[in-house]
Design an enzyme around this catalytic site. Sequence first.
Site, mmCIF file in Angstrom:
data_model
loop_
_atom_site.group_PDB
_atom_site.id
_atom_site.type_symbol
_atom_site.label_atom_id
_atom_site.label_comp_id
_atom_site.label_asym_id
_atom_site.label_seq_id
_atom_site.Cartn_x
_atom_site.Cartn_y
_atom_site.Cartn_z
ATOM 1 N N PHE A 11 0.822 -1.214 0.000
ATOM 2 C CA PHE A 11 0.000 0.000 0.000
ATOM 3 C C PHE A 11 0.862 1.273 0.000
ATOM 4 C CE2 PHE A 11 -1.789 2.779 3.499
ATOM 5 C CZ PHE A 11 -2.425 3.650 2.630
ATOM 6 N N GLY A 36 1.340 -7.622 -0.577
ATOM 7 C CA GLY A 36 1.278 -6.640 -1.664
ATOM 8 C C GLY A 36 0.717 -7.288 -2.921
ATOM 9 N N TYR A 149 4.716 -7.712 16.960
ATOM 10 C CA TYR A 149 4.967 -6.745 15.880
ATOM 11 C C TYR A 149 5.630 -5.494 16.452
ATOM 12 C CZ TYR A 149 3.807 -3.509 12.043
ATOM 13 O OH TYR A 149 3.860 -2.593 11.027
ATOM 14 N N LYS A 153 9.400 -4.232 15.708
ATOM 15 C CA LYS A 153 9.625 -2.908 15.112
ATOM 16 C C LYS A 153 10.503 -2.045 16.008
ATOM 17 C CE LYS A 153 7.654 -2.770 11.070
ATOM 18 N NZ LYS A 153 8.344 -2.275 9.865
#
Length: 327
Positions: A11, A36, A149, A153
């Site tokens: 995106f 994607g 997550y 990160k």
Amino acid sequence: MKAVITGGAGFIGSHLCDHLIAQGHEVIVLDDLSTGSLSNLSQLEGSAKLRFVQGDILDRELVDELVAEADTVFHLAAAVGVYNIVDNPLRSLRINLHGTENIVEAAVKHRVPYMIASTSEVYGKNDADGLKENDDRIYGSPIKSRWSYAAAKGLDELVAYVHGVESGVPCVITRFFNVVGPRQTGRYGMVVPRFVDQALSDEPITVYGTGTQRRCFGSVFDVVPQLTKLMDTPEAYNQAVNLGGREEVSIKGLADRVVELTGSGSAISYIDYEQAYGEGYEDMQRRYPDTSLAARLIGYEPTRDLNDIIGSIVEHRRSADPVPAPV
Ligand code: UDP
């Protein structure tokens, strides 16, 4: 300039491709097409400025080879979306940890300036009124995969930052706050495309929890041009920079707004978090960015309000996948 964009068929990555190519740059996209899609790049089909490589960021040799050719790297590839993270915790961790390490190590080795995409998730449950880049992280238990997550990160940021400081290679970390827009899919959980698709097909709008949790959605059209500006701004190097919108809304308020703007006949359906995401899920009650650092560094000022943002997604969904008008 020749840029490598990992996750360029995703995106945000595909909008960055549009932006760079419109500025006359060359782009190499590295994407494994897991979340994607090539359709995100169909508007660039036939462009001599675009090269697409289907591959995995865990493939060190491939990453090294492509980065060696580049003048800049934008690292946007990641396992994203709450459903994806909760359903595939191990693969998500490997991609988000080792994938990023591969990119950063290749960039430093070849002395190629790099940007890595991070997320407001790194603040965890901190619901301060205007999260600043140096604010604390407040995470739930590390064995709840919901937080994996955010944890990955956070480590990615550290890896990028420490390499940047030690090598002197320009490095920028961008923290995206609920960036939304055309081409984002609702398949992996993201709320705005889900609500828009539900509204356009007159299905119930699925509000998780009480709907009082609040978010501030940023437009991809506001955010993407900032990425190149940050890379051109030495004061931004080795910094984490928040990027997002201004208008805060509750999730129930978002559902109402989507219904209003689409003229949908959808009702709102409240769903328990457990039913939506499985046992032990914890949500952030609020997440609102302070974007004053981006304003100081590059004059960032979001210009699209929530109605503009929803409108652009509705328009895209209507043209991409026409829904018959309700009788
Ligand atoms: N959400 C919802 N219905 C959906 C999908 C998401 O109510 O069909 C909620 C979700 O629980 C969260 C908010 O919308 O409170 C934003 O979710 P998203 O996954 O888009 O972003 P994040 O949780 O990372 O802010």
